[in-house]
Design a protein around this motif. Structure first.
Motif, short mmCIF file in Angstrom:
data_model
loop_
_atom_site.label_atom_id
_atom_site.label_comp_id
_atom_site.label_asym_id
_atom_site.label_seq_id
_atom_site.Cartn_x
_atom_site.Cartn_y
_atom_site.Cartn_z
N GLN A 76 -25.99 3.96 -2.69
CA GLN A 76 -27.03 3.27 -3.60
C GLN A 76 -26.33 3.47 -4.90
OE1 GLN A 76 -30.53 5.61 -3.47
NE2 GLN A 76 -31.03 4.79 -1.32
N ARG A 77 -26.83 2.68 -6.17
CA ARG A 77 -26.22 2.54 -7.25
C ARG A 77 -27.34 2.26 -8.45
NH1 ARG A 77 -23.66 -3.71 -6.30
NH2 ARG A 77 -25.83 -4.77 -6.51
N LEU A 78 -26.88 2.34 -9.64
CA LEU A 78 -27.74 2.03 -10.79
C LEU A 78 -27.53 0.29 -10.84
CD1 LEU A 78 -26.68 4.74 -13.25
CD2 LEU A 78 -28.89 4.51 -12.22
N ALA A 79 -28.74 -0.04 -10.95
CA ALA A 79 -28.70 -1.85 -10.82
C ALA A 79 -28.06 -2.36 -12.07
CB ALA A 79 -30.00 -2.25 -10.47
N PHE A 80 -28.07 -1.74 -13.01
CA PHE A 80 -27.81 -2.51 -14.39
C PHE A 80 -26.18 -2.42 -14.56
CE2 PHE A 80 -29.53 1.64 -15.11
CZ PHE A 80 -28.85 2.27 -15.87
N GLU A 81 -25.47 -1.69 -13.87
CA GLU A 81 -23.97 -1.82 -13.71
C GLU A 81 -23.54 -1.20 -15.36
OE1 GLU A 81 -20.68 -5.33 -12.38
OE2 GLU A 81 -22.73 -5.81 -12.74
N VAL A 82 -23.56 -0.04 -15.38
CA VAL A 82 -23.08 0.69 -16.91
C VAL A 82 -21.84 0.38 -17.09
CG1 VAL A 82 -23.01 2.80 -17.78
CG2 VAL A 82 -24.71 2.73 -16.05
#
Length: 362
Positions: A76-82
């Motif tokens: 999984q990941r943070l959607a907003f692409e840090v």
């Protein structure tokens, strides 16, 4: 000052009688403020992670790398692409998740998944009186009254000290593909990217640089990506081809092409159709550009001596922020009088003593 609990932090703020400068990892701060440094790095750790519910809660000082590692273990990941701006800004340090929220820092996937604030479910923070405030929660659509979650995102520490954040997260797609076309100028790139964004093929990245050309990304299941990539190339026309790997998108996300190079860096938000106009107006002073969000975001590397008024005068609309370089004039886009009154009212409410990052967003 480096508190290790929310209670200790609240006590420090309650007792404060002079301005303090809030700092997470110090990796993405822009603007200047004076005062004793109050660090949030002592408030660290993932509090709750429920992969099945696509929900993660972390303390503000938690390193972004730690959050990403926890998510990656479950694909999984943070959607907003840090973005990682340490190279661009010439800094070391450890980026924290609270700092990401404070800056509303968002990468190329914003065109599909929204900004950092759009993934936020809830927030806890300490206001200027020392009160602990909670807004939102750990599920979607549970906010009533004022949406302080969205207000805190992008406030750059001027309204309160974020202590805990909760996010909706997303699964890592099976594959991604990038379509690339070299040789397009800015105007041609904006036109092509508009075609891609107007298609039904769920584009998750749309960018252009003079060196790499135009880039379009699609993600998902392998069969779906193959089909969408092929259909997009038909719509986009000759010159487009498929490339693999995420290197192009890391370079766009982190603006790594500007790292170590002389010049001031400006972050400009405009209507995508206005991007070529801005670039044309600033051509005499511009050294390089990274265009993201299909033209809606421009990272500009300009000559050091370029006045801020010159950069802002080139904008038909939108706003410009000086991210790197001494320059003249305000770092952030000056607010129109009506908006400035709203901002002043919010600061008076949330920070009545005037202790948080005074002078930061001017």
């Amino acid at each position: 000052m480096r508190p290790t609990t929310e209670t200790e932090l609240a006590e420090i703020v309650t007792a404060a009688t002079a301005p303090v400068v809030l700092r997470g990892g110090g990796t993405r701060r822009i603007g200047e403020a004076a005062g004793d440094v109050l660090e949030t790095g002592g408030l660290s750790g993932v509090v709750l992670y429920e992969p099945g519910a696509l929900t993660l809660v972390a303390k503000a000082g938690t390193p972004v790398a730690e959050v990403e590692a926890v998510l990656a273990a479950e694909r999984q990941r943070l959607a907003f692409e840090v973005p990682d701006l340490r190279g661009l800004l010439g800094r070391g340090g450890v980026s924290t998740i609270g700092g990401v929220v404070a800056a509303n820092s968002s990468g190329p996937r914003r065109v599909q998944a929204g900004a950092c604030r759009d993934s936020l479910l809830g927030v806890r923070f300490v206001d200027g009186t020392g009160a602990v405030i909670k807004n939102g929660g750990r599920v979607m659509k549970n906010v009533t009254g004022y949406d302080l979650v969205k207000l805190m995102a992008g406030s750059h520490g001027t309204l309160g000290v974020v202590t805990e954040v909760s996010f909706k997260v997303q699964a890592v797609p099976e594959v991604e593909a990038t379509l690339r076309c070299e040789g397009l100028d800015a105007r041609g790139a904006v036109a092509a990217l508009a075609v891609a964004m107007g298609s039904p093929f769920d584009v998750s990245g749309a960018a252009w640089t003079p060196a790499d050309g135009a880039l379009v990304r699609v993600e998902g299941l392998a069969g779906s990506v193959d089909y969408r990539a092929a259909e997009l190339m038909k719509r986009l026309g000759a010159g487009w081809h498929r490339v693999e790997g995420a290197g192009h998108w890391r370079a766009v996300r982190d603006v790594s092409g500007f790292a170590g190079r002389e010049g001031a860096v400006w972050r400009v938000s405009v209507k995508p159709s206005d991007a070529p106009v801005v670039l044309g107006a600033l051509a005499p002073v511009m050294r390089d550009v990274v265009m993201d969000w299909a033209g809606g975001l421009l990272w500009l590397l300009v000559e050091d001596a370029t006045p801020g008024a010159v950069v802002r005068a080139a904008l038909p609309g939108g706003h410009a922020t000086r991210v790197r370089g001494a320059g003249d004039g305000p770092v952030f886009q000056p607010e129109v009088p009506a908006l400035a009154r709203v901002t002043a009212g919010l600061r008076a409410k949330f920070d009545p003593k005037g202790v948080f990052n005074q002078g930061m967003m001017v």
